[in-house]
Design an enzyme around this catalytic site. Structure first.
Site: not given
Length: 458
Positions: A161, A210-211, A214-215, A232, A358
């Site tokens: 995805k 990703g962020s 969300v991670g 990651e 970040e």
């Protein structure tokens, strides 16, 4: 990129009026169906043998090479990657597939002597089944490949995805990969959060990049199901510069790590820690180096820093530097597309977002430190720990001090950006969760260890 209900529309960040792709997101049921088809295809893929898997992965590498110019142009257009970097990413993508084409022949276990009596004790690593991969837009070919290739090499099947912003790149990569693989062994399901959540809910092993927000959600959901997961996520990477460093060379490396691809890399440098007398010379050299960075059309060979991925990303970078002491850059660029000037700021007050969050853009903070020990404390005093670069002319003086750095990767006299795909990749704290990816570490992640005790009959 916009997602409205079930419609995904991909725009060129250098020219937002250029629509690259418009596609309907398939929904959760389609994801579940793709996983079930991949699960049905997995036993044949595994039991076809090492030679068949090796040949197939090598064929993918050949197909990527054959389409290299097309893929690089697509990355330039869809995610705004400067063409020189895009070409390098495509070359790296084929190298990743070629590297993992040898992995099916690697040992998958060991034989041990029993503690008592005759027989055999064996360990053997076996694939999990279906690997669910969720990938970002900034490396639209390399990151899906460094997740998928090792998963496939050890006998898993894959459902990918991709980030909505890189949908066209992922669809084209799938077309290329499927030329070499049996049906349903590698499937791309486009979409957004609905499709991502569905994939995490039914895959047998999950890998996410990703962020951070969300991670964490992905990690919790997979852990609750009891399936292996790696994530990651963010980075707030520092470059430490000692007084004995070659300032011009250090400034060149750091400027590239701050502004290359508009700072849209988890390994980009966002904090620059100048030790002692390095502060004055580095301030001038780095400000000059950032002003010299070529910002422009990503299709131009000379471009180093192209557009941000969308308006929100551009505005986030500009707003982060507002009200600060700006040494270079500090604002948007007056041109079509989402461009921001490479920016260096100093005298940032404690608690400012640039010191703890970040921003994911071409902006860095210059910070002073009295000595190496303080520089290490500054580097470690953030929620992330992905990579640190250290610039010095005397390795013997710093090697012991660097043991205290709480980052997963340390690069000496080199930019913080740049990854060797045959070595483990990952960080500490909020930067990573779970086992490392890339290199041989990935082969371990996509398999589980079984222990066999074999005793003589009777």
């Amino acid at each position: 990129m916009t997602t409205v209900d079930t419609l995904i529309t991909s725009h060129n960040p250098a020219d937002p009026s250029d629509v690259i792709l418009r596609i309907a997101a398939p929904g959760a049921f389609a994801v579940a169906d793709a996983v079930e088809r991949a699960r049905a295809a997995q036993p044949s893929w595994l039991h076809g043998g090492a030679a068949a898997r090796s040949t197939a992965l090598a064929a993918v590498a050949d197909a990527v090479d054959a389409a290299a110019a097309e893929l690089a142009a697509l990355a330039v257009r869809e995610v705004g990657k400067p063409v020189t970097e895009a070409r390098a990413e495509v070359a790296r993508t084929s190298a990743i597939w070629r590297y993992y084409a040898q992995a099916p022949y690697e040992p998958v276990g060991a034989v041990h002597e029993p503690a008592t009596g005759p027989g055999l004790l064996l360990t053997r690593r076996r694939p999990h089944g279906v690997a669910g991969l969720i990938t970002p837009w900034n490396f639209p070919f390399a990151i899906p490949s460094w997740k998928a290739a090792p998963a496939l090499a050890v006998g898993n099947t894959v459902v990918l995805k991709p980030a909505p912003e890189a949908t066209a790149c992922a669809v084209r990569l799938a077309e290329i990969v499927r030329q070499a693989l049996p049906a349903d062994v590698f499937t791309v399901v486009p979409g957004g959060a609905t499709e991502g959540n569905a994939l995490v809910s039914c895959a047998d092993v999950v890998s996410f990049t990703g962020s951070t927000v969300v991670g964490r959600s992905v990690t919790r959901a997979a852990t609750d199901r009891g399936v292996p997961v790696q994530a990651e996520t963010g980075g707030l990477n520092a470059a430490i510069v000692l007084p004995d460093a070659d300032m011009a060379r250090a400034a060149t490396h750091i400027a590239a790590a701050v502004a290359g691809y508009a700072g849209q890399k988890c390994t980009a440098t966002s904090r620059v820690v100048a030790v002692g007398g390095a502060l004055g010379p580095l301030r001038d050299a780095l400000a000059d180096a950032l002003r010299a960075v070529t910002v422009g059309d990503p299709a131009a060979a000379a471009t180093v820093s192209g557009p941000l991925i969308d308006r929100q990303a551009r505005d986030r970078v500009v707003e982060a530097a507002e009200g600060l002491s700006v040494l270079s850059g500090g604002g948007p660029l007056d041109r079509s597309g989402w461009y921001a000037a490479p920016t260096l700021v100093e005298k940032v007050p404690p608690g400012h977002r640039l010191l703890h969050e970040e921003v994911f853009g071409p902006v860095a903070v210059l910070l002073p430190a009295d000595d190496l020990a303080q520089a290490v404390r500054i580097t470690n005093a953030v929620p992330y720990g992905l990579v640190t670069s250290v610039h010095t002319g005397d390795l013997s003086a710093v090697l012991h001090g660097l043991d205290a750095l709480d980052t997963g990767m340390i690069r000496i006299n080199a930019p913080s950006t740049g990854v060797d795909f045959h070595l483990p990749f990952g960080g500490t704290k909020h930067s990573s969760h779970g086992p490392r990816e890339q290199g041989r570490a990935a082969l371990d992640f996509y398999t589980s260890s079984r222990t066999y005790t074999i005793s003589p009959a009777g």
